[in-house]
Design a protein around this motif. Sequence first.
Motif, PDB file in Angstrom:
ATOM      1  N   THR A  85       0.857  -1.182   0.000  1.00  9.77           N
ATOM      2  CA  THR A  85       0.000   0.000   0.000  1.00  9.77           C
ATOM      3  C   THR A  85       0.899   1.241   0.000  1.00  9.77           C
ATOM      4  O   THR A  85       2.059   1.182   0.419  1.00  9.77           O
ATOM      5  CB  THR A  85      -0.939   0.032   1.218  1.00  9.77           C
ATOM      6  N   LEU A  86       0.362   2.360  -0.459  1.00  8.53           N
ATOM      7  CA  LEU A  86       1.179   3.545  -0.695  1.00  8.53           C
ATOM      8  C   LEU A  86       0.714   4.745   0.114  1.00  8.53           C
ATOM      9  O   LEU A  86      -0.478   4.911   0.384  1.00  8.53           O
ATOM     10  CB  LEU A  86       1.149   3.906  -2.184  1.00  8.53           C
ATOM     11  N   ASP A  87       1.677   5.595   0.486  1.00 12.17           N
ATOM     12  CA  ASP A  87       1.427   6.872   1.158  1.00 12.17           C
ATOM     13  C   ASP A  87       2.086   7.985   0.338  1.00 12.17           C
ATOM     14  O   ASP A  87       3.171   7.789  -0.218  1.00 12.17           O
ATOM     15  CB  ASP A  87       2.036   6.906   2.566  1.00 12.17           C
ATOM     16  N   GLY A  99      -2.413  18.069  -0.257  1.00 15.17           N
ATOM     17  CA  GLY A  99      -3.158  16.867  -0.586  1.00 15.17           C
ATOM     18  C   GLY A  99      -2.369  15.667  -0.115  1.00 15.17           C
ATOM     19  O   GLY A  99      -1.151  15.605  -0.304  1.00 15.17           O
ATOM     20  N   ALA A 100      -3.044  14.715   0.519  1.00 14.53           N
ATOM     21  CA  ALA A 100      -2.342  13.544   1.047  1.00 14.53           C
ATOM     22  C   ALA A 100      -3.222  12.306   0.950  1.00 14.53           C
ATOM     23  O   ALA A 100      -4.450  12.395   1.049  1.00 14.53           O
ATOM     24  CB  ALA A 100      -1.926  13.781   2.500  1.00 14.53           C
ATOM     25  N   VAL A 101      -2.566  11.171   0.767  1.00 17.82           N
ATOM     26  CA  VAL A 101      -3.246   9.878   0.791  1.00 17.82           C
ATOM     27  C   VAL A 101      -2.402   8.904   1.603  1.00 17.82           C
ATOM     28  O   VAL A 101      -1.175   9.014   1.647  1.00 17.82           O
ATOM     29  CB  VAL A 101      -3.474   9.305  -0.624  1.00 17.82           C
ATOM     30  N   ALA A 102      -3.079   7.963   2.231  1.00 21.38           N
ATOM     31  CA  ALA A 102      -2.364   6.942   3.006  1.00 21.38           C
ATOM     32  C   ALA A 102      -3.086   5.615   2.881  1.00 21.38           C
ATOM     33  O   ALA A 102      -4.309   5.569   2.672  1.00 21.38           O
ATOM     34  CB  ALA A 102      -2.278   7.348   4.476  1.00 21.38           C
ATOM     35  N   ASN A 103      -2.305   4.545   3.003  1.00 23.26           N
ATOM     36  CA  ASN A 103      -2.846   3.191   2.878  1.00 23.26           C
ATOM     37  C   ASN A 103      -3.620   3.049   1.563  1.00 23.26           C
ATOM     38  O   ASN A 103      -4.652   2.397   1.504  1.00 23.26           O
ATOM     39  CB  ASN A 103      -3.744   2.857   4.080  1.00 23.26           C
ATOM     40  N   LEU A 104      -3.080   3.683   0.516  1.00 22.20           N
ATOM     41  CA  LEU A 104      -3.709   3.658  -0.801  1.00 22.20           C
ATOM     42  C   LEU A 104      -3.504   2.287  -1.435  1.00 22.20           C
ATOM     43  O   LEU A 104      -2.381   1.795  -1.515  1.00 22.20           O
ATOM     44  CB  LEU A 104      -3.094   4.746  -1.691  1.00 22.20           C
ATOM     45  N   PRO A 239       3.024  10.890   4.645  1.00 23.19           N
ATOM     46  CA  PRO A 239       1.905  11.719   4.220  1.00 23.19           C
ATOM     47  C   PRO A 239       1.453  12.726   5.270  1.00 23.19           C
ATOM     48  O   PRO A 239       0.504  13.490   5.018  1.00 23.19           O
ATOM     49  CB  PRO A 239       0.804  10.687   3.957  1.00 23.19           C
ATOM     50  N   MET A 240       2.092  12.732   6.433  1.00 19.38           N
ATOM     51  CA  MET A 240       1.680  13.617   7.521  1.00 19.38           C
ATOM     52  C   MET A 240       2.249  15.021   7.322  1.00 19.38           C
ATOM     53  O   MET A 240       3.465  15.200   7.217  1.00 19.38           O
ATOM     54  CB  MET A 240       2.159  13.069   8.870  1.00 19.38           C
ATOM     55  N   ILE A 241       1.367  16.012   7.288  1.00 15.63           N
ATOM     56  CA  ILE A 241       1.799  17.386   7.079  1.00 15.63           C
ATOM     57  C   ILE A 241       2.680  17.828   8.240  1.00 15.63           C
ATOM     58  O   ILE A 241       2.293  17.711   9.399  1.00 15.63           O
ATOM     59  CB  ILE A 241       0.597  18.334   6.944  1.00 15.63           C
ATOM     60  N   GLY A 242       3.875  18.300   7.925  1.00 16.85           N
ATOM     61  CA  GLY A 242       4.806  18.743   8.961  1.00 16.85           C
ATOM     62  C   GLY A 242       5.748  17.655   9.423  1.00 16.85           C
ATOM     63  O   GLY A 242       6.769  17.943  10.040  1.00 16.85           O
ATOM     64  N   ALA A 243       5.408  16.418   9.129  1.00 15.40           N
ATOM     65  CA  ALA A 243       6.295  15.293   9.450  1.00 15.40           C
ATOM     66  C   ALA A 243       7.049  14.882   8.198  1.00 15.40           C
ATOM     67  O   ALA A 243       8.254  15.080   8.087  1.00 15.40           O
ATOM     68  CB  ALA A 243       5.492  14.128  10.022  1.00 15.40           C
ATOM     69  N   GLY A 244       6.316  14.346   7.196  1.00 14.97           N
ATOM     70  CA  GLY A 244       6.971  13.938   5.961  1.00 14.97           C
ATOM     71  C   GLY A 244       7.582  15.093   5.204  1.00 14.97           C
ATOM     72  O   GLY A 244       8.714  15.002   4.720  1.00 14.97           O
TER      73      GLY A 244
END
Length: 346
Positions: A85-87, A99-104, A239-244
């Motif tokens: 799965t993709l982030d 824009g972010a996606v996780a566990n895609l 995908p976390m804003i401020g982390a990634g």
Amino acid sequence: MEGGGGSPMLLVLAAQLYAVYSQSPLPLVVNTWPFHSATQAAWKVLSSGGSPLDAVEKGCAQCEVEQCDGTVGYGGSPDESGETTLDAMIMNGNTMKVGAVANLRRIKNAIGVARAVMEHTKHTFLVGESASLFAESMGFVCEDLTTNRSLSIYSKWLDQQCQPNFRTNVTPNPEKSCGPYKPLKPLPESKTTSIQKKVDLRSHDTIGMIAVDRSGFVATGTSTNGASHKIPGRVGDSPMIGAGSYADSSVGGAAATGDGDTMMRFLPSYQAVENMRMGADPTTACQKAIARIQKHVPVFFGAIICANRTGSYGAACSKAPGFTQFRYSVYKPGRSQPLEEMVDCL
């Protein structure tokens, strides 16, 4: 002026303009790890007048196609059930939109879906099966993300009694068994330690990218298939804003890579940008963000890249067993190809 084969004055002027351009620090592309094809793809967009958002999307997508190090894109890092799965995320430093996606699932172009979230919804973050359905509605092709390679990785892991894995405080012993698991009562906090006994280098994941155009417009993005053998549903820092990653065109941008389960707790990319806002140069800004994590987790695997809006850049990493230097990729004016840079870890 002379006619015919071009004016000498115009040729001189063109040469002068090229000299000025080649000495300028902008535009700029910086990304984690020596993923040079991705750097080059982003630079091609940026140097031809494309936007930093287009550059970041194109660069990260290049890694998704090439399956950079097996840690980005389809066919890598299968989870406990064998699924990849993709982030991904993308951030506009002018508007502060993300824009972010996780566990895609079942969609190869994660960074493209992240941008679709930013540009075609009023939301910021979509996850899991619903994110995949959104992607399909936006015209993205549904495809199997499993490959012979990822199946082989998964089979080998099962043969090794599911070692290593991310389970703790469960029975049967997760260091010797595949489960199924039941919870044990956690140890009292006074009997635990913030220092990890083992440093997990499985998270050599993520392309994190910063792009800055000639006007100082900053965009950042990330793409990853996450940690190998993660518990299904796990979302990392990417995908976390401020982390990634984080972008603010009034200051600059930053992106992180490494042990996401540790790093996401400290929002290091946001912290690095704020360090630059307070006057730190990019290298110092990255170092301070790493040092802040080390106060709580002295030994961890991670690195950060930073760039400010005027084209200065730098990086920092946390020293861990087997990880003492961090290499990253840069493309800037005056270069005919990406430059690989290296920093010693703190």
